[in-house]
Write a protein that holds these residues in place. Structure first.
Motif, PDB file in Angstrom:
ATOM      1  N   ASP A 145      15.236  -4.814   4.284  1.00 57.00           N
ATOM      2  CA  ASP A 145      16.095  -3.771   3.728  1.00 57.00           C
ATOM      3  C   ASP A 145      15.602  -3.276   2.369  1.00 57.00           C
ATOM      4  OD1 ASP A 145      17.793  -3.419   5.839  1.00 57.00           O
ATOM      5  OD2 ASP A 145      19.272  -4.888   5.142  1.00 57.00           O
ATOM      6  N   ASP A 146      14.787  -4.085   1.683  1.00 58.29           N
ATOM      7  CA  ASP A 146      14.140  -3.583   0.472  1.00 58.29           C
ATOM      8  C   ASP A 146      13.178  -2.459   0.844  1.00 58.29           C
ATOM      9  OD1 ASP A 146      15.513  -5.673  -0.626  1.00 58.29           O
ATOM     10  OD2 ASP A 146      13.782  -6.608  -1.608  1.00 58.29           O
ATOM     11  N   ALA A 147      12.468  -2.663   1.963  1.00 58.87           N
ATOM     12  CA  ALA A 147      11.541  -1.631   2.441  1.00 58.87           C
ATOM     13  C   ALA A 147      12.306  -0.366   2.846  1.00 58.87           C
ATOM     14  CB  ALA A 147      10.736  -2.164   3.623  1.00 58.87           C
ATOM     15  N   ARG A 148      13.470  -0.551   3.468  1.00 61.42           N
ATOM     16  CA  ARG A 148      14.271   0.622   3.854  1.00 61.42           C
ATOM     17  C   ARG A 148      14.765   1.378   2.619  1.00 61.42           C
ATOM     18  NH1 ARG A 148      15.863  -3.285   7.779  1.00 61.42           N
ATOM     19  NH2 ARG A 148      15.173  -2.641   9.865  1.00 61.42           N
ATOM     20  N   LEU A 149      15.134   0.632   1.573  1.00 68.64           N
ATOM     21  CA  LEU A 149      15.538   1.269   0.324  1.00 68.64           C
ATOM     22  C   LEU A 149      14.415   2.158  -0.197  1.00 68.64           C
ATOM     23  CD1 LEU A 149      17.039   1.717  -2.368  1.00 68.64           C
ATOM     24  CD2 LEU A 149      16.220  -0.553  -3.086  1.00 68.64           C
ATOM     25  N   ARG A 150      13.195   1.641  -0.220  1.00 69.00           N
ATOM     26  CA  ARG A 150      12.077   2.430  -0.731  1.00 69.00           C
ATOM     27  C   ARG A 150      11.765   3.611   0.181  1.00 69.00           C
ATOM     28  NH1 ARG A 150       9.746  -3.435  -2.195  1.00 69.00           N
ATOM     29  NH2 ARG A 150      11.339  -3.750  -3.813  1.00 69.00           N
ATOM     30  N   LEU A 151      11.936   3.382   1.486  1.00 66.70           N
ATOM     31  CA  LEU A 151      11.716   4.480   2.424  1.00 66.70           C
ATOM     32  C   LEU A 151      12.730   5.599   2.203  1.00 66.70           C
ATOM     33  CD1 LEU A 151      10.145   5.616   4.804  1.00 66.70           C
ATOM     34  CD2 LEU A 151      11.597   4.270   6.350  1.00 66.70           C
ATOM     35  N   VAL A 152      13.945   5.235   1.864  1.00 63.13           N
ATOM     36  CA  VAL A 152      14.962   6.246   1.529  1.00 63.13           C
ATOM     37  C   VAL A 152      14.450   7.128   0.393  1.00 63.13           C
ATOM     38  CG1 VAL A 152      17.229   6.596   0.453  1.00 63.13           C
ATOM     39  CG2 VAL A 152      16.980   4.977   2.334  1.00 63.13           C
ATOM     40  N   THR A 153      13.887   6.519  -0.646  1.00 61.10           N
ATOM     41  CA  THR A 153      13.416   7.299  -1.797  1.00 61.10           C
ATOM     42  C   THR A 153      12.222   8.169  -1.415  1.00 61.10           C
ATOM     43  OG1 THR A 153      11.922   5.560  -2.635  1.00 61.10           O
ATOM     44  CG2 THR A 153      14.216   5.495  -3.367  1.00 61.10           C
ATOM     45  N   VAL A 184       0.845  -1.205   0.000  1.00 60.77           N
ATOM     46  CA  VAL A 184       0.000   0.000   0.000  1.00 60.77           C
ATOM     47  C   VAL A 184       0.880   1.255   0.000  1.00 60.77           C
ATOM     48  CG1 VAL A 184      -1.727   1.312   1.283  1.00 60.77           C
ATOM     49  CG2 VAL A 184      -1.946  -1.155   1.122  1.00 60.77           C
ATOM     50  N   ALA A 185       1.983   1.202   0.741  1.00 59.32           N
ATOM     51  CA  ALA A 185       2.914   2.338   0.751  1.00 59.32           C
ATOM     52  C   ALA A 185       3.416   2.609  -0.660  1.00 59.32           C
ATOM     53  CB  ALA A 185       4.082   2.036   1.680  1.00 59.32           C
ATOM     54  N   GLU A 186       3.757   1.553  -1.384  1.00 59.86           N
ATOM     55  CA  GLU A 186       4.252   1.714  -2.751  1.00 59.86           C
ATOM     56  C   GLU A 186       3.165   2.270  -3.664  1.00 59.86           C
ATOM     57  OE1 GLU A 186       7.021  -1.273  -4.401  1.00 59.86           O
ATOM     58  OE2 GLU A 186       6.585  -2.405  -2.584  1.00 59.86           O
ATOM     59  N   ALA A 187       1.927   1.861  -3.418  1.00 61.82           N
ATOM     60  CA  ALA A 187       0.820   2.369  -4.226  1.00 61.82           C
ATOM     61  C   ALA A 187       0.671   3.875  -4.036  1.00 61.82           C
ATOM     62  CB  ALA A 187      -0.475   1.654  -3.858  1.00 61.82           C
ATOM     63  N   TYR A 188       0.725   4.321  -2.789  1.00 60.08           N
ATOM     64  CA  TYR A 188       0.626   5.761  -2.530  1.00 60.08           C
ATOM     65  C   TYR A 188       1.804   6.519  -3.173  1.00 60.08           C
ATOM     66  CZ  TYR A 188      -3.366   5.656   0.662  1.00 60.08           C
ATOM     67  OH  TYR A 188      -4.633   5.541   1.198  1.00 60.08           O
ATOM     68  N   ALA A 189       2.985   5.935  -3.108  1.00 60.57           N
ATOM     69  CA  ALA A 189       4.150   6.576  -3.740  1.00 60.57           C
ATOM     70  C   ALA A 189       3.931   6.719  -5.235  1.00 60.57           C
ATOM     71  CB  ALA A 189       5.408   5.755  -3.468  1.00 60.57           C
ATOM     72  N   GLY A 190       3.274   5.730  -5.847  1.00 62.11           N
ATOM     73  CA  GLY A 190       2.988   5.791  -7.273  1.00 62.11           C
ATOM     74  C   GLY A 190       2.086   6.945  -7.643  1.00 62.11           C
ATOM     75  N   TYR A 191       1.274   7.389  -6.687  1.00 63.08           N
ATOM     76  CA  TYR A 191       0.408   8.546  -6.913  1.00 63.08           C
ATOM     77  C   TYR A 191       1.037   9.850  -6.436  1.00 63.08           C
ATOM     78  CZ  TYR A 191      -3.161   4.993  -7.759  1.00 63.08           C
ATOM     79  OH  TYR A 191      -3.870   3.925  -8.258  1.00 63.08           O
ATOM     80  N   GLY A 192       2.309   9.770  -6.016  1.00 64.72           N
ATOM     81  CA  GLY A 192       2.997  10.969  -5.563  1.00 64.72           C
ATOM     82  C   GLY A 192       2.685  11.369  -4.137  1.00 64.72           C
ATOM     83  N   GLN A 193       2.012  10.499  -3.394  1.00 62.97           N
ATOM     84  CA  GLN A 193       1.679  10.811  -1.994  1.00 62.97           C
ATOM     85  C   GLN A 193       2.770  10.221  -1.087  1.00 62.97           C
ATOM     86  OE1 GLN A 193      -2.535  10.285  -0.884  1.00 62.97           O
ATOM     87  NE2 GLN A 193      -3.014   9.969  -3.062  1.00 62.97           N
ATOM     88  N   PHE A 194       3.911  10.859  -1.099  1.00 64.36           N
ATOM     89  CA  PHE A 194       5.081  10.297  -0.419  1.00 64.36           C
ATOM     90  C   PHE A 194       4.995  10.410   1.103  1.00 64.36           C
ATOM     91  CE2 PHE A 194       6.620  11.411  -4.690  1.00 64.36           C
ATOM     92  CZ  PHE A 194       7.060  10.169  -5.091  1.00 64.36           C
ATOM     93  N   ASP A 195       4.195  11.339   1.605  1.00 60.83           N
ATOM     94  CA  ASP A 195       4.038  11.430   3.056  1.00 60.83           C
ATOM     95  C   ASP A 195       3.333  10.185   3.589  1.00 60.83           C
ATOM     96  OD1 ASP A 195       1.755  12.172   1.680  1.00 60.83           O
ATOM     97  OD2 ASP A 195       1.189  13.762   3.079  1.00 60.83           O
ATOM     98  N   LYS A 196       2.252   9.787   2.919  1.00 61.42           N
ATOM     99  CA  LYS A 196       1.545   8.572   3.330  1.00 61.42           C
ATOM    100  C   LYS A 196       2.404   7.339   3.070  1.00 61.42           C
ATOM    101  CE  LYS A 196      -2.634   8.023   3.734  1.00 61.42           C
ATOM    102  NZ  LYS A 196      -4.084   7.696   3.678  1.00 61.42           N
ATOM    103  N   ALA A 197       3.128   7.345   1.943  1.00 66.75           N
ATOM    104  CA  ALA A 197       3.998   6.211   1.616  1.00 66.75           C
ATOM    105  C   ALA A 197       5.054   6.024   2.696  1.00 66.75           C
ATOM    106  CB  ALA A 197       4.660   6.433   0.261  1.00 66.75           C
ATOM    107  N   ALA A 198       5.653   7.116   3.164  1.00 68.29           N
ATOM    108  CA  ALA A 198       6.689   7.031   4.189  1.00 68.29           C
ATOM    109  C   ALA A 198       6.116   6.519   5.510  1.00 68.29           C
ATOM    110  CB  ALA A 198       7.336   8.397   4.395  1.00 68.29           C
ATOM    111  N   THR A 199       4.957   7.011   5.896  1.00 70.57           N
ATOM    112  CA  THR A 199       4.340   6.578   7.156  1.00 70.57           C
ATOM    113  C   THR A 199       4.033   5.089   7.135  1.00 70.57           C
ATOM    114  OG1 THR A 199       3.372   8.767   7.517  1.00 70.57           O
ATOM    115  CG2 THR A 199       2.360   6.920   8.688  1.00 70.57           C
ATOM    116  N   LEU A 200       3.500   4.622   6.014  1.00 66.52           N
ATOM    117  CA  LEU A 200       3.158   3.202   5.906  1.00 66.52           C
ATOM    118  C   LEU A 200       4.407   2.324   5.817  1.00 66.52           C
ATOM    119  CD1 LEU A 200       0.108   3.538   3.513  1.00 66.52           C
ATOM    120  CD2 LEU A 200       0.047   2.661   5.859  1.00 66.52           C
ATOM    121  N   ALA A 201       5.434   2.785   5.108  1.00 67.00           N
ATOM    122  CA  ALA A 201       6.678   2.011   5.030  1.00 67.00           C
ATOM    123  C   ALA A 201       7.307   1.899   6.413  1.00 67.00           C
ATOM    124  CB  ALA A 201       7.641   2.661   4.051  1.00 67.00           C
TER     125      ALA A 201
END
Length: 424
Positions: A378-386, A348-365
């Motif tokens: 660590d894959d999740a941490r990589l995405r959280l970095v972005t 779900v975090a990745e889905a929000y990131a796909g819509y440009g909602q990085f605040d929600k993506a970061a919270t969920l990650a």
């Protein structure tokens, strides 16, 4: 792209582009005064049997009769029982005449002999050592180039010039380890002085690392290049090399690689854009797929040609999935947070990131990582970095990247994501 070998001519050209040293030791009126025994002018004198041929040599140089002048200098040198002053004066004339005549072999011998007398001041010795290093480099006598360049440095001569000659000599001698040390020192010295290393110096260091069979060293220099001079050719080389590292899990991280390439503008062909879009759809991220496809259409690389119909079908598929996804996303988020498994939360975090909602993506990650049962945390941490980088939260991104311990790719991609953000 950077070659595995330097262009030797360019390197030698730099070493030799210091101008003429003709003025260092030209026959002068002062020598004529010494040779004629004028104690007031020099404080020391030479005997007529030494001074007379030296005066004749000077007159011949003025007439550009260098061979005859050298004969006269040798005549003065043949006088027995010369005083130290007479010996050094003869050698200075010998140097001057050889230089004027363009006789490199004679010049080198005379200068080495003159320095050995100890009659010169330290600053003069340093200049002479630098001239000798340059002359031996031109002659491709690299051991002597190295010896005299090091001597010049120890005597306080122009260190930048001497070290450039050292670098050229080490490279031509295939002593790549020392060449790397010299170039690294040059770059470190520039940085210590508050200067940005030049692109050319970094390229040379990268090439030397390859010549030294130091893949890790080469990659490290590439990372510096993309950070300071973020050109496409450096990024492509760096990403290719990172993916070839032993143990790198390209299959699992394929979409993350595409995301990094997309963020730095390396995805330009229709084929790559379509492949990224398809991977995004397979990962349940239609928003990202749609953004990638839209870029392809906007740039004109998609929507035309023999693949146009296939691209249109992919575009329509992404649009339909986006519509369905947005309707269900809030409910999907609630169910994921209520469940025991962290995997759905991350999706779900990745889905929000796909819509440009990085605040929600970061919270969920963050929530998915905290739950503690991700298969590849660590894959999740990589995405959280972005996500943090997209939000401008650099400190959090750096701290998260440091927490990545996996050695199969996430740490490399996180580091490169930080570099890409810094270069923008």
């Amino acid at each position: 792209m950077i070659r595995t070998r330097l262009f030797t001519a360019a390197l030698l050209g730099t070493a030799l582009a210091f101008g003429s040293f003709a003025a260092i030791m030209a026959p002068s009126e002062a020598f004529a005064q010494k040779a004629s025994g004028d104690k007031k002018a020099s404080g020391e004198t030479v005997r007529p049997e030494v001074g007379t041929p030296l005066q004749a040599a000077q007159e011949l140089v003025k007439q550009k009769k260098y061979k005859e002048a050298l004969v006269k200098v040798k005549e003065a040198d043949a006088v027995p029982n010369k005083t130290p002053f007479e010996a050094s004066t003869v050698l200075q004339f010998r140097v001057a005449v050889a230089q004027a005549a363009g006789d490199a072999n004679e010049l080198e011998k005379a200068m080495e002999a003159l320095i050995a007398t100890g009659a010169l001041q330290q600053a003069q010795q340093g200049q002479y050592a630098l001239v000798l290093a340059q002359s031996f480099l031109t002659d491709k006598n690299f051991p002597k180039t190295i010896s005299w360049a090091q001597k010049a440095i120890s005597l306080g001569a122009n260190e930048s010039q001497a070290r450039t000659m050292l670098l050229a000599a080490y490279f031509e001698s295939k002593d790549y380890a020392n060449a790397v040390k010299e170039m690294s020192l040059k770059i470190a010295t520039a940085e210590k002085a508050g200067q940005k290393p030049t692109q050319r110096d970094l390229e040379i260091l990268a090439s030397l690392q390859l010549s030294n069979n130091n893949e890790a060293g080469y990659t490290a220099v590439l990372e510096r290049l993309v950070g300071m001079y973020p050109e496409k050719k450096y990024w492509e080389d760096l990403l290719n090399r990172v993916q070839r590292k032993p143990g790198f899990n390209r299959d699992r991280l394929a979409l993350d690689i595409y995301r990094l390439k997309y963020s730095i503008g390396l995805l330009e062909s229709a084929g790559e854009l379509m492949e990224m879009a398809q991977l995004s759809l397979q990962a349940g991220n239609p928003g990202e797929a749609q953004a990638v496809i839209d870029k392809g259409y906007t740039s004109g690389v998609m929507g035309t040609g023999p693949e146009a119909e296939r691209q249109k079908r992919l575009k329509d598929m992404a649009a339909k999935q986006v519509g369905d996804d947005k309707k269900a996303l809030a409910q999907t988020e609630s169910e994921a947070l209520a469940g025991a498994n962290a995997g759905p939360i991350l999706r779900v975090a990745e889905a929000y990131a796909g819509y440009g909602q990085f605040d929600k993506a970061a919270t969920l990650a963050e929530a998915a990582i905290a739950k503690g049962n991700l298969k590849n945390p660590d894959d999740a941490r990589l995405r959280l970095v972005t996500y943090y980088l997209a939000l401008g939260q650099k400190a959090k991104a750096e701290a998260t990247a440091k927490a990545i311990k996996a050695t199969d790719g996430p740490a490399d991609l996180a580091r490169l994501s930080l570099l890409a953000a810094k270069a923008k």
